[in-house]
Design an enzyme around this catalytic site. Structure first.
Site, PDB file in Angstrom:
ATOM      1  N   ARG A  78     -28.025  -9.155  24.236  1.00 20.23           N
ATOM      2  CA  ARG A  78     -29.362  -8.976  23.654  1.00 20.23           C
ATOM      3  C   ARG A  78     -29.597 -10.016  22.579  1.00 20.23           C
ATOM      4  NH1 ARG A  78     -29.424  -5.298  20.603  1.00 20.23           N
ATOM      5  NH2 ARG A  78     -27.416  -4.320  20.893  1.00 20.23           N
ATOM      6  N   TYR A 206     -30.893 -10.836  30.957  1.00 23.06           N
ATOM      7  CA  TYR A 206     -29.838  -9.955  30.463  1.00 23.06           C
ATOM      8  C   TYR A 206     -30.353  -8.507  30.364  1.00 23.06           C
ATOM      9  CZ  TYR A 206     -26.622  -7.430  27.595  1.00 23.06           C
ATOM     10  OH  TYR A 206     -25.775  -6.452  27.149  1.00 23.06           O
ATOM     11  N   LYS A 215     -33.700  -0.481  26.631  1.00 24.43           N
ATOM     12  CA  LYS A 215     -33.899  -0.549  25.185  1.00 24.43           C
ATOM     13  C   LYS A 215     -35.390  -0.662  24.845  1.00 24.43           C
ATOM     14  CE  LYS A 215     -29.506  -0.560  24.726  1.00 24.43           C
ATOM     15  NZ  LYS A 215     -28.827   0.648  24.263  1.00 24.43           N
ATOM     16  N   HIS A 235     -30.511   6.545  20.342  1.00 21.86           N
ATOM     17  CA  HIS A 235     -29.448   5.752  20.969  1.00 21.86           C
ATOM     18  C   HIS A 235     -28.185   6.623  21.005  1.00 21.86           C
ATOM     19  CE1 HIS A 235     -27.052   1.691  20.868  1.00 21.86           C
ATOM     20  NE2 HIS A 235     -27.256   2.111  22.096  1.00 21.86           N
ATOM     21  N   SER A 257     -23.942  -0.361  19.662  1.00 19.34           N
ATOM     22  CA  SER A 257     -23.584  -0.930  20.958  1.00 19.34           C
ATOM     23  C   SER A 257     -22.100  -1.311  21.005  1.00 19.34           C
ATOM     24  CB  SER A 257     -24.412  -2.186  21.207  1.00 19.34           C
ATOM     25  OG  SER A 257     -25.768  -1.881  21.016  1.00 19.34           O
ATOM     26  N   CYS A 259     -19.366   0.441  21.025  1.00 14.52           N
ATOM     27  CA  CYS A 259     -18.438   1.173  20.153  1.00 14.52           C
ATOM     28  C   CYS A 259     -17.866   2.398  20.851  1.00 14.52           C
ATOM     29  CB  CYS A 259     -19.125   1.597  18.862  1.00 14.52           C
ATOM     30  SG  CYS A 259     -19.387   0.246  17.718  1.00 14.52           S
ATOM     31  N   GLY A 260     -17.927   2.439  22.188  1.00 13.31           N
ATOM     32  CA  GLY A 260     -17.229   3.499  22.915  1.00 13.31           C
ATOM     33  C   GLY A 260     -18.091   4.686  23.317  1.00 13.31           C
ATOM     34  N   LYS A 261     -19.417   4.520  23.387  1.00 14.60           N
ATOM     35  CA  LYS A 261     -20.251   5.662  23.801  1.00 14.60           C
ATOM     36  C   LYS A 261     -19.922   6.076  25.239  1.00 14.60           C
ATOM     37  CE  LYS A 261     -24.631   4.667  22.897  1.00 14.60           C
ATOM     38  NZ  LYS A 261     -24.471   3.357  22.244  1.00 14.60           N
ATOM     39  N   ASN A 263     -17.179   5.627  26.907  1.00 20.16           N
ATOM     40  CA  ASN A 263     -15.858   6.277  26.965  1.00 20.16           C
ATOM     41  C   ASN A 263     -15.943   7.720  26.480  1.00 20.16           C
ATOM     42  OD1 ASN A 263     -14.771   3.907  27.853  1.00 20.16           O
ATOM     43  ND2 ASN A 263     -13.836   3.322  25.897  1.00 20.16           N
ATOM     44  N   ASP A 284     -25.950   6.620  26.881  1.00 23.03           N
ATOM     45  CA  ASP A 284     -26.556   5.618  25.984  1.00 23.03           C
ATOM     46  C   ASP A 284     -27.815   6.100  25.267  1.00 23.03           C
ATOM     47  OD1 ASP A 284     -26.522   2.962  24.900  1.00 23.03           O
ATOM     48  OD2 ASP A 284     -28.130   2.400  26.259  1.00 23.03           O
ATOM     49  N   ARG A 376     -20.434  -6.655  31.983  1.00 25.62           N
ATOM     50  CA  ARG A 376     -20.956  -5.300  32.169  1.00 25.62           C
ATOM     51  C   ARG A 376     -20.788  -4.796  33.585  1.00 25.62           C
ATOM     52  NH1 ARG A 376     -23.765  -2.649  27.710  1.00 25.62           N
ATOM     53  NH2 ARG A 376     -23.680  -4.171  26.024  1.00 25.62           N
ATOM     54  N   ASN A 503      -9.729  11.771  21.192  1.00 21.83           N
ATOM     55  CA  ASN A 503     -10.902  12.131  20.378  1.00 21.83           C
ATOM     56  C   ASN A 503     -11.339  13.569  20.651  1.00 21.83           C
ATOM     57  OD1 ASN A 503     -10.889   9.633  19.209  1.00 21.83           O
ATOM     58  ND2 ASN A 503     -12.346   8.743  20.655  1.00 21.83           N
TER      59      ASN A 503
END
Ligand code: OXD
Ligand code: MN
Length: 590
Positions: A78, A206, A215, A235, A257, A259-261, A263, A284, A376, A503
């Protein structure tokens, strides 16, 4: 424009038909293709994309139905510098967004786009954001000259005739125009006109710049609509955690963005959590509305995942590895000689002869990455083995906890519970995170990213905090708010918390807090787990680790609070006094 073929289904909505004609007159495509979203159409588009080398087919046995796309190397993330909110007044965009005058911007974009589709096909891509027949759901139409974007929209949204049917003859829809131009960063602009429910993006293919449902509509335009209509566009991932007794608690979590969302949304519980199941609703974006029962309900407006490949492996996200075995478009990953994909952190050795994301010969250990750090996968949610049975439920799911999270090497504890909604809004408003490769610019510097919405809030940030506070006053049974930090490091630079599936242990404490069955200690910054309250069975770390991961260091917090103060000052007068008062209260409490 009489020569342009048009399906009658689309023409039922006069304003859509007129807009498509208007854009076709400006951009002059050779053909206009109205997408119906059928399987046969997808097959035809895939064959065309292969013939024109937009896609490379992967090995049919190793990755059936999978393709590799290589983007222009200048177009891999982005571009926040080129992203604009074009409200009538500059104040409408607020100090954290780029602003440009709507009339001048339309003029410039028209000039650049004129004749830009000569020799190309313009695809008319109608789509739904949200499940069919839901009160949450909105219609969008993207006009694009990119077959890659069209195919990706077919994965990421409920695309085709169903959207035109939902739109009907009279309905309103988001107008998204996407022109690839010559993919020159000097002529790249992603412009939002919230007052016109319109997006115009040029010069990039992209995902976050060009899949306008994501987005641009589901966050920037939708956040603006949500404020006017009394709901929230965030988000956030949405995940359901089912106990062995069969009770499911739904949690929504906002992380910046990469950061493991994804996962967290499809986490596999560790063996110590026998009988627990985790179900993904979304990875997301969440749209949230107050339900008739007074709780906050959420849907995932999207239909697919556009996830970061590097670091995804059988340990970090086993469900994703299964989901990526078929029917997936990979972008900018490495290609092995046997027609498979490879990326850093996949935890297998790259075979000899692997070529990098630009198709160049690549050898391990020579410095360059084989896969782009922001490479991606685009995959439909139906591929996900952990998909929630409610992912397509028009009612949505009831949210019991909201979690904010960032990537912080120090200061921020593993988990904090907010004292109440207002304190939770302050925690979200002041959160910071180290930057990642998901956006162009320097990686690894701490920036404030309120509610993980800094790049995605379509209006003034202070007013956005005001909207959060106003929603809190209106929700009769609000979720509890938490903040987590999986990324805190010890003095030697090692992570204090194992992360990924483990987690679940922190989520377990959160669920027990929601059910009033876990203990917490009061600190100046919020409630943290009392010693012994985070379940550590079968884990190689001790209570002391958890203590170090949750400790509040006064010296670090003095610096942190100064940083927060400076940020709120920069946001200006629209920041609600209530948020500033929360910050002063934390200072006084130390
Ligand atoms: C994304 C992002 O692609 O946040 O989801 O950049
Ligand atoms: Mn995102």
């Amino acid at each position: 424009m009489a020569s342009l073929p048009r399906k009658t289904t689309g023409a039922q909505n006069q304003s859509l038909a007129q807009w498509v004609d208007e854009v076709a007159r400006l951009t002059r495509p050779d053909r206009v293709h109205w997408c119906d979203g059928s399987e046969s159409e997808r097959e035809r588009l895939l064959s065309e994309a292969l013939a024109s080398k937009v896609l490379v087919a992967l090995d049919r046995n190793r990755r059936p139905g999978c393709y590799l796309h290589r983007s222009n190397p200048n177009d891999v993330a982005r571009t926040e510098d080129a992203t604009f909110i074009c409200t009538p007044r500059k104040e409408g965009a607020g100090p954290t967004n780029n602003w440009s005058d709507p009339a001048q911007t339309y003029e410039k974009l028209s000039e650049w786009s004129e004749g830009s589709m000569v020799g190309r096909t313009m695809y008319v891509v109608p789509y739904l954001l949200g499940p069919a027949g839901s009160r949450f759901t909105k219609v969008g139409v993207e006009l694009t000259d990119s077959i890659y974007v069209t195919l990706s929209m077919g994965v990421m949204t409920r695309m085709g005739s169903q959207a035109l049917e939902a739109l009907g003859a009279m309905g309103d829809f988001n107008r998204g125009l996407h022109c690839t131009l010559d993919c020159d960063p000097g002529r790249r602009l992603i412009c939002h006109f919230p007052q016109d429910n319109t997006i115009w993006s040029v010069g990039s293919n992209y995902g976050g710049n060009a899949l306008l449902s994501k987005k641009c509509f589901a966050l920037r335009i939708a956040s603006h609509m949500a404020r006017e209509e009394g709901w929230m566009a965030e988000h956030m991932l949405i995940v359901g955690l089912q106990s062995p007794q069969g009770e499911t608690t739904y949690v929504a979590a906002a992380f910046p963005s990469a950061c493991g969302k994804t996962n967290l949304a499809m986490l596999t519980p560790p063996p110590a959590f026998k009988g627990w199941r985790v179900f993904t609703v979304g990875d997301d974006i969440a749209w949230l509305r107050i339900g008739p029962d007074g709780r906050l309900w959420a849907v995932n407006p999207e239909f697919g995942y556009f996830g970061v490949a590097p670091g995804t492996n059988a340990h970090s996200n086993p469900n994703a590895m299964r989901m990526l075995e078929h029917n997936t478009i990979f972008t900018n990953v490495a290609l092995t000689p046997d027609g498979d994909v490879w990326w850093e952190g996949i935890n297998t050795d790259p075979p000899q002869g692997t070529v990098d994301w630009q198709g160049r010969p690549w050898r391990a250990g020579q410095g360059d990455k084989a896969a782009h750090p922001n490479s991606r996968f685009t995959t439909p949610m139906t591929n996900n083995p952990a998909l929630s049975p409610h992912a397509d439920d028009p009612k949505g799911v009831p949210i019991s906890a909201i979690i904010f999270g960032g990537r912080r090497a120090s200061t921020v504890p593993l988990v904090i519970e907010a004292f109440d909604w207002s304190h939770g809004v302050y925690l979200g408003a002041t959160m910071g995170s180290e930057t990642t490769a998901a956006a162009t610019g320097k990686v690894g510097v701490v920036r404030r990213d309120p509610m993980a919405m800094l790049p995605f809030c379509g209006y003034d940030m202070g007013q956005y905090f005001g909207h959060w506070l106003a929603m809190g006053r209106k929700i009769p049974r609000p979720p509890k708010i938490f903040m987590v930090n999986w990324f805190r490091k010890d003095a030697d630079g090692s992570f204090l918390w194992p992360g990924f599936g483990e987690n679940m242990r922190v989520l377990d404490w959160i669920i027990r807090r929601v059910n009033d069955s876990a203990k917490a200690d009061v600190t100046p910054v919020g409630l943290v787990p009392r010693a012994g309250e985070v379940m550590l069975d079968h884990l190689d770390i001790t209570e002391d680790h958890v203590r170090r991961a949750t400790v509040i260091d006064r010296t670090e917090w003095e610096v942190e609070l100064d940083g927060q103060q400076e940020f709120l000052t920069r946001l200006g007068d629209t920041v609600p006094a209530e948020v500033k008062e929360q910050l002063s209260r934390v200072r006084r409490a130390f």
